[in-house]
Scaffold this motif. Structure first.
Motif, PDB file in Angstrom:
ATOM      1  N   HIS A 109      52.806 -21.066 102.963  1.00 14.52           N
ATOM      2  CA  HIS A 109      51.580 -20.909 103.739  1.00 14.52           C
ATOM      3  C   HIS A 109      50.928 -19.560 103.452  1.00 14.52           C
ATOM      4  N   VAL A 110      49.607 -19.532 103.477  1.00 18.12           N
ATOM      5  CA  VAL A 110      48.877 -18.324 103.126  1.00 18.12           C
ATOM      6  C   VAL A 110      49.181 -17.190 104.100  1.00 18.12           C
ATOM      7  N   ARG A 111      49.474 -17.515 105.371  1.00 21.70           N
ATOM      8  CA  ARG A 111      49.818 -16.474 106.340  1.00 21.70           C
ATOM      9  C   ARG A 111      51.291 -16.087 106.279  1.00 21.70           C
ATOM     10  N   ARG A 112      52.059 -16.758 105.458  1.00 18.33           N
ATOM     11  CA  ARG A 112      53.505 -16.526 105.330  1.00 18.33           C
ATOM     12  C   ARG A 112      54.216 -16.713 106.672  1.00 18.33           C
ATOM     13  N   THR A 113      53.803 -17.736 107.384  1.00 16.30           N
ATOM     14  CA  THR A 113      54.411 -18.006 108.689  1.00 16.30           C
ATOM     15  C   THR A 113      55.455 -19.110 108.560  1.00 16.30           C
ATOM     16  N   PHE A 114      55.036 -20.369 108.548  1.00 18.48           N
ATOM     17  CA  PHE A 114      55.994 -21.472 108.518  1.00 18.48           C
ATOM     18  C   PHE A 114      56.723 -21.568 107.176  1.00 18.48           C
ATOM     19  N   PHE A 115      58.020 -21.960 107.253  1.00 23.98           N
ATOM     20  CA  PHE A 115      58.783 -22.264 106.035  1.00 23.98           C
ATOM     21  C   PHE A 115      59.824 -23.328 106.364  1.00 23.98           C
ATOM     22  N   TRP A 116      60.444 -23.887 105.326  1.00 24.60           N
ATOM     23  CA  TRP A 116      61.469 -24.923 105.466  1.00 24.60           C
ATOM     24  C   TRP A 116      62.858 -24.328 105.276  1.00 24.60           C
ATOM     25  N   GLU A 117      63.830 -24.922 105.927  1.00 28.35           N
ATOM     26  CA  GLU A 117      65.243 -24.621 105.702  1.00 28.35           C
ATOM     27  C   GLU A 117      65.922 -25.903 105.228  1.00 28.35           C
ATOM     28  N   LEU A 118      66.944 -25.765 104.407  1.00 35.15           N
ATOM     29  CA  LEU A 118      67.796 -26.888 104.037  1.00 35.15           C
ATOM     30  C   LEU A 118      69.172 -26.644 104.628  1.00 35.15           C
ATOM     31  N   HIS A 171      49.018 -29.494 112.126  1.00 35.98           N
ATOM     32  CA  HIS A 171      47.584 -29.406 112.001  1.00 35.98           C
ATOM     33  C   HIS A 171      47.293 -28.494 110.812  1.00 35.98           C
ATOM     34  N   VAL A 172      46.516 -29.004 109.878  1.00 33.89           N
ATOM     35  CA  VAL A 172      46.316 -28.313 108.603  1.00 33.89           C
ATOM     36  C   VAL A 172      44.847 -28.329 108.217  1.00 33.89           C
ATOM     37  N   GLY A 173      44.471 -27.388 107.355  1.00 35.98           N
ATOM     38  CA  GLY A 173      43.095 -27.329 106.905  1.00 35.98           C
ATOM     39  C   GLY A 173      42.724 -28.479 105.992  1.00 35.98           C
ATOM     40  N   ASP A 174      43.658 -28.931 105.164  1.00 34.01           N
ATOM     41  CA  ASP A 174      43.401 -30.015 104.221  1.00 34.01           C
ATOM     42  C   ASP A 174      44.638 -30.893 104.141  1.00 34.01           C
ATOM     43  N   GLY A 197      46.234 -20.919 111.590  1.00 32.70           N
ATOM     44  CA  GLY A 197      46.490 -21.396 110.245  1.00 32.70           C
ATOM     45  C   GLY A 197      47.250 -22.709 110.314  1.00 32.70           C
ATOM     46  N   ASP A 198      47.641 -23.246 109.155  1.00 37.58           N
ATOM     47  CA  ASP A 198      48.422 -24.477 109.147  1.00 37.58           C
ATOM     48  C   ASP A 198      49.731 -24.266 109.903  1.00 37.58           C
ATOM     49  N   GLY A 199      50.119 -25.238 110.710  1.00 39.89           N
ATOM     50  CA  GLY A 199      51.376 -25.082 111.435  1.00 39.89           C
ATOM     51  C   GLY A 199      51.713 -26.297 112.260  1.00 39.89           C
ATOM     52  N   VAL A 200      52.917 -26.283 112.825  1.00 47.40           N
ATOM     53  CA  VAL A 200      53.391 -27.384 113.664  1.00 47.40           C
ATOM     54  C   VAL A 200      52.664 -27.325 114.998  1.00 47.40           C
ATOM     55  N   ALA A 201      51.987 -28.423 115.344  1.00 47.93           N
ATOM     56  CA  ALA A 201      51.260 -28.508 116.606  1.00 47.93           C
ATOM     57  C   ALA A 201      51.922 -29.452 117.589  1.00 47.93           C
ATOM     58  N   VAL A 202      52.746 -30.396 117.081  1.00 46.24           N
ATOM     59  CA  VAL A 202      53.388 -31.390 117.945  1.00 46.24           C
ATOM     60  C   VAL A 202      54.836 -31.578 117.497  1.00 46.24           C
ATOM     61  N   LEU A 203      55.759 -31.463 118.438  1.00 42.20           N
ATOM     62  CA  LEU A 203      57.142 -31.901 118.253  1.00 42.20           C
ATOM     63  C   LEU A 203      57.304 -33.143 119.122  1.00 42.20           C
TER      64      LEU A 203
END
Length: 353
Positions: free
Chosen positions: A309-318, A12-15, A76-82
């Protein structure tokens, strides 16, 4: 009842269009489908992006009362559904509810897809998806040319799928969360570790579906130690949630090169780390900051991207696996030390407990 794989994740994201551009321009995803009020999705705009077997749905609320808008206001933007793929969504829903899950949406079929929704953790829910035929999800219309939003450039060879999701829970909630996934979904604990980074400590347990297709790394801060990045996430996100998603890559070094060339940043690793790798391919990894570890079955390479993300919460891993089925004992502290160095620069002087 088995749950086969992580069918997709929904943010779920703002834009949604801006978020889609970042995924396409930075990580090489393609736009696969889209929907909104004109396709039977009232009050929202959704874009489906994919690369390899990975599917990411981005949803923005078009009015303040929409659940996506309310989620963004809280977190803020983030994962809402798995979303969990299953051969029988109706039976899966019944089994999960019997095991202690809260029913959110009962099973329904539309367009050859049966879906149901049950509770997860915090404000994150699990959509159970049974695919019989037809579209990806009701209300999403395929993009015929497989384009990308607003001129982004796809690169479909970088990512195979989602290896695991990492979830942060508050101090004292790890045991109950593990028990919930064992009882409601039949997951097993496949790995556990206590992680120390300086004066900080955190508990980690990995739960996995019997199929091996869904893996959740559950992380709880140690309340007896100094506050750190997990405390940061819980404070900045506003409660438990998905801290990162790990993208499975056929060649993590090539993926780092391609994504860095697109402007994506990665958490740095001190040179001293590579002095311990002996005959391993240290130089190829050192120049990119990639970490190497192994479990009983093989090796794995890992690296964290910096948060977008502006809140510095979610990030990606490889992550790239060569036979490894779980996680090694060296990479996890090193990965979190790298993330700690990144977040220390933007942290307020203290995180209150």
């Amino acid at each position: 009842m088995d749950f086969l794989d992580l069918d997709h994740v929904e943010f779920h994201v703002g834009d949604a269009r801006q978020a889609a551009y970042v995924l396409s321009a930075g990580l090489g995803f393609r736009l696969l489908a889209q929907g909104g009020p004109e396709t039977g999705l009232p009050g929202q705009r959704s874009l489906l992006l994919g690369q390899g077997g990975c599917r990411v749905l981005l949803t923005s609320g078009l009015e303040p009362g929409h659940p996506a808008a309310q989620y963004v206001a809280r977190h803020g933007d983030g994962v809402a559904v798995l979303a969990f793929g299953t051969p029988d969504a109706t039976a899966g829903y019944a089994a999960a509810v019997a095991g202690g899950a809260r029913g959110v949406e009962p099973p329904r079929e539309d367009g050859g897809v049966v879906t149901a929704v049950v509770s997860g953790f915090g404000d994150v829910v699990h959509r159970l998806v049974e695919r019989r035929s037809g579209e990806f999800l009701p209300g999403l219309v395929a993009v015929p040319d497989g384009g990308v939003p607003d001129g982004g450039v796809p690169d479909p060879g970088l990512v195979r799928g989602i290896d695991h999701a990492a979830v942060c829970v508050p101090d004292g909630e790890l045991d109950a969360t593990v028990a919930y996934y064992r009882e409601a979904f039949g997951f097993d604990v496949v790995f556990e570790e206590y992680i120390e980074v300086g004066g900080q400590g955190m508990f980690s347990r990995v739960v996995q579906s019997p199929s091996g297709g869904i893996t959740l790394t559950l992380i709880q801060p140690d309340g007896a130690r100094e506050p750190g990045q997990v405390d940061d996430f819980l404070a900045w996100h506003g409660g438990p949630g998905v801290q990162h998603l790990a993208l499975s890559c056929p060649d993590v070094a090539a993926a780092v090169d391609a994504m860095a060339g697109r402007g994506l940043g990665f958490a740095p690793t001190p040179d001293a780390y590579y002095d311990t790798l002996a005959a391993r391919p240290a130089e190829r990894l050192r120049s990119r900051g990639i970490l190497l570890d192994r479990d009983h079955w093989g090796e794995l390479y890992q690296i964290f991207a910096t948060s977008l993300h502006v809140r510095r919460t979610f990030f990606w891993e490889l992550i790239e696996r060569h036979g490894a089925r779980t996680f090694g004992t060296a990479n996890i502290p090193a990965l979190y030390a790298a993330k700690e160095r990144e977040l220390a620069a933007v942290r307020t002087p203290a995180v209150a407990r």
